[in-house]
Motif scaffolding. Structure first.
Motif, short mmCIF file in Angstrom:
data_model
loop_
_atom_site.label_atom_id
_atom_site.label_comp_id
_atom_site.label_asym_id
_atom_site.label_seq_id
_atom_site.Cartn_x
_atom_site.Cartn_y
_atom_site.Cartn_z
N ASP A 155 0.80 -1.22 0.00
CA ASP A 155 0.00 0.00 0.00
C ASP A 155 0.84 1.27 0.00
O ASP A 155 0.33 2.36 0.24
CB ASP A 155 -0.94 0.01 1.21
N THR A 156 2.13 1.18 -0.30
CA THR A 156 3.01 2.35 -0.33
C THR A 156 2.72 3.20 -1.56
O THR A 156 2.55 2.65 -2.67
CB THR A 156 4.49 1.91 -0.36
N PRO A 157 2.64 4.53 -1.42
CA PRO A 157 2.47 5.39 -2.61
C PRO A 157 3.59 5.11 -3.63
O PRO A 157 4.77 5.05 -3.27
CB PRO A 157 2.58 6.80 -2.04
N LEU A 158 3.23 4.99 -4.89
CA LEU A 158 4.20 4.55 -5.90
C LEU A 158 4.88 5.71 -6.63
O LEU A 158 5.97 5.55 -7.18
CB LEU A 158 3.49 3.65 -6.92
N GLU A 159 4.26 6.89 -6.62
CA GLU A 159 4.79 8.01 -7.42
C GLU A 159 6.25 8.35 -7.11
O GLU A 159 7.04 8.57 -8.04
CB GLU A 159 3.90 9.24 -7.24
N PRO A 160 6.66 8.39 -5.81
CA PRO A 160 8.07 8.69 -5.55
C PRO A 160 9.02 7.66 -6.15
O PRO A 160 10.13 8.01 -6.60
CB PRO A 160 8.15 8.70 -4.02
N PHE A 161 8.61 6.40 -6.19
CA PHE A 161 9.44 5.36 -6.78
C PHE A 161 9.49 5.48 -8.29
O PHE A 161 10.54 5.24 -8.92
CB PHE A 161 8.93 3.98 -6.35
N THR A 162 8.38 5.90 -8.90
CA THR A 162 8.35 6.14 -10.34
C THR A 162 9.32 7.26 -10.71
O THR A 162 10.07 7.17 -11.69
CB THR A 162 6.92 6.49 -10.78
N GLN A 163 9.31 8.33 -9.91
CA GLN A 163 10.22 9.45 -10.16
C GLN A 163 11.67 9.01 -9.99
O GLN A 163 12.55 9.39 -10.77
CB GLN A 163 9.89 10.60 -9.20
N TRP A 164 11.92 8.19 -8.98
CA TRP A 164 13.27 7.68 -8.71
C TRP A 164 13.78 6.88 -9.91
O TRP A 164 14.90 7.08 -10.38
CB TRP A 164 13.21 6.81 -7.46
N ALA A 165 12.94 5.99 -10.43
CA ALA A 165 13.34 5.17 -11.58
C ALA A 165 13.63 6.05 -12.80
O ALA A 165 14.60 5.80 -13.54
CB ALA A 165 12.25 4.15 -11.89
N LYS A 166 12.82 7.06 -13.03
CA LYS A 166 13.03 7.95 -14.18
C LYS A 166 14.37 8.67 -14.07
O LYS A 166 15.09 8.83 -15.07
CB LYS A 166 11.89 8.97 -14.27
N ILE A 167 14.70 9.12 -12.87
CA ILE A 167 15.98 9.81 -12.67
C ILE A 167 17.14 8.87 -12.97
O ILE A 167 18.10 9.22 -13.67
CB ILE A 167 16.06 10.37 -11.24
N ILE A 168 17.08 7.66 -12.44
CA ILE A 168 18.16 6.69 -12.64
C ILE A 168 18.35 6.39 -14.12
O ILE A 168 19.49 6.28 -14.61
CB ILE A 168 17.86 5.39 -11.86
N ARG A 169 17.27 6.30 -14.88
CA ARG A 169 17.33 5.90 -16.28
C ARG A 169 17.54 7.08 -17.23
O ARG A 169 17.61 6.89 -18.45
CB ARG A 169 16.03 5.18 -16.65
N SER A 170 17.69 8.30 -16.68
CA SER A 170 17.66 9.51 -17.51
C SER A 170 18.84 9.65 -18.46
O SER A 170 18.78 10.45 -19.40
CB SER A 170 17.57 10.76 -16.62
N ASN A 171 19.91 8.91 -18.26
CA ASN A 171 21.07 9.02 -19.16
C ASN A 171 21.51 7.65 -19.68
O ASN A 171 22.67 7.46 -20.04
CB ASN A 171 22.24 9.72 -18.45
N GLY A 172 20.59 6.70 -19.70
CA GLY A 172 20.89 5.42 -20.32
C GLY A 172 21.21 4.27 -19.39
O GLY A 172 21.30 3.12 -19.83
N ALA A 173 21.41 4.55 -18.11
CA ALA A 173 21.68 3.47 -17.16
C ALA A 173 20.39 2.69 -16.89
O ALA A 173 19.29 3.25 -16.93
CB ALA A 173 22.24 4.02 -15.85
N LYS A 174 20.53 1.42 -16.60
CA LYS A 174 19.38 0.61 -16.19
C LYS A 174 19.15 0.79 -14.69
O LYS A 174 20.10 0.95 -13.91
CB LYS A 174 19.63 -0.87 -16.50
#
Length: 411
Positions: free
Chosen positions: A81-100
């Motif tokens: 039941d944890t809010p997912l939006e912060p994790f979505t933002q985290w994943a986008k930042i990590i992937r922003s320059n090609g890293a998995k």
């Protein structure tokens, strides 16, 4: 994989997963979550530095599967039941320059600080033996069958939510003395039922978790396992045990094995251990990882004390597919870029040589976390931090985070 491949070369894993190079940011415990154990601005700032550091893959610090069982204050937790939006933002930042983007998922088991007043459970009621520092940790309760099944489902739930958040995979943490390691080791698993005794029973929880994540997550979702090469304690989990478990993981379709070692009691991951085995000065676990790579078709990654490009290249030359780095990237988040411009550039890894090994270990981790917090605040890192001052600052930070965590748990 070719023994002459460069660390900077792209690599396509047997599962089809393609990385822009072979250098991986390994997990570190940041203790920088915002309220309610969520990733927030400080972690986002920190991960932006790594995202633009020319890394092939970025593995998060511990994401706990149960927010009542945390490795420390300021940790991140992802539950049903944890809010997912912060994790979505985290994943986008990590992937922003090609890293998995890979989320490390974990449960501390008995390695829960007493001050956290959390749930300390373990395969057997065997407390940590850290001499006079043992009192810092909660006394563990032996898990029931229901507890074991609950933990298994929590790992699966967290993995499924990582899929929904946009992560490329998960790393199941079965090293460093955390819960899954406690099941694997005969020193901490003294059960007489189907979860203890023979290695196949001690590995059952890890194998069940992998099987269920594999069944419930999309086929392209990467599954890694971080496993100890050894406990580095007499009578504990040994290299032969690790190879036998990895054989089972290979049969289940695990995509990457990260080789590490040690625990809070014997912190080999900081090149300190309590048995007679001597670890290398850099790439601590390379000899173990090289032997494991010869015994499995799973791509192998090893982490531990790597700060120079020639050492990273030696990891590849010795048969590993990927090179993991942690502490050096806390001090120099763009270290790979610096290597590309200046191959002889050396990163920084702190060491504390106090006589009290447990306290020295805490001070070493404090020096690393101090740099992580500075990056999270968009400050430059300190190349030669004071061990004592870093420990004091870390204790103050952890005290504030503990107070906030307890207040939130009581709300």
């Amino acid at each position: 994989m070719s023994a002459v491949a460069s660390i900077f070369d792209p690599v396509t894993l047997p599962c089809g997963f393609r990385l822009q190079n072979r250098v991986i940011k390994a997990a570190m415990e940041e203790n920088m979550a915002t309220h309610h154990c969520l990733p927030g601005p400080a972690l986002f700032s920190l991960y932006r530095y790594w995202a633009h550091g020319n890394l092939g893959m970025i593995i998060t610090g511990n994401v706990m599967v149960d927010k009542q069982a945390m490795t420390g204050p300021g940790g991140v937790a992802l539950e049903a039941d944890t809010p997912l939006e912060p994790f979505t933002q985290w994943a986008k930042i990590i992937r922003s320059n090609g890293a998995k983007a890979i989320m490390q998922i974990n449960h501390p088991g008995r390695q829960v600080l007493k001050a956290m007043r959390g749930k300390a459970i373990a395969p057997s009621a065997v407390g940590l033996n850290m001499g006079k520092h043992s009192k810092m940790f909660a006394t563990p309760v032996e898990m029931t069958g229901d507890d074991i099944h609950d933990v298994c489902q929590r790992f699966v739930t967290t993995a499924m939510r990582a899929v929904d958040a946009g992560f490329d995979g998960v790393e199941i943490h079965a090293a460093h003395g955390y819960l899954l390691t406690q099941f694997l080791s005969p020193l901490t698993n003294q059960r007489k039922d189907e979860w203890g005794g023979a290695l196949e029973n001690r590995a059952r929880l890890l194998l069940n978790i992998v099987s269920q994540i594999k069944a419930r997550c999309p086929s392209g979702f990467l599954i890694m396992v971080k496993i100890n090469s050894a406990d580095f304690q007499r009578g504990g989990f040994e290299l032969g045990d690790a190879i036998r478990v990895i054989e089972r993981l290979e049969a289940l379709g695990v995509n990457i094995i990260e080789v590490s070692g040690g625990s809070y009691e014997s912190p080999a991951m900081q090149r300190r251990n309590t048995d007679e085995q001597t670890l290398a000065r850099e790439a601590y676990f390379l000899e173990f990882a090289s032997r494991i790579a010869k015994a499995t078709a799973i791509p192998v990654m090893t982490t531990g004390g790597i700060k120079r490009a020639p050492v990273a290249q030696r990891v590849i030359n010795k048969g590993c597919t990927l090179v993991g780095m942690a502490s050096a990237l806390a001090f120099t988040p763009d270290l790979v870029k610096k290597w590309q411009a200046e191959p002889d550039y050396s990163g920084v890894i702190p060491h504390c040589h106090w006589r009290d090994k447990a306290l020295a270990s805490l001070a070493t981790m404090s020096m690393v976390r101090r740099q992580l917090r500075r990056l999270g605040n968009d400050l430059t890192t300190v190349r030669h931090p004071s061990a004592l001052w870093s420990l004091v600052l870390d204790m103050c930070h952890r005290k504030r985070m503990t107070r906030r965590y307890l207040n939130e748990q009581n709300q």
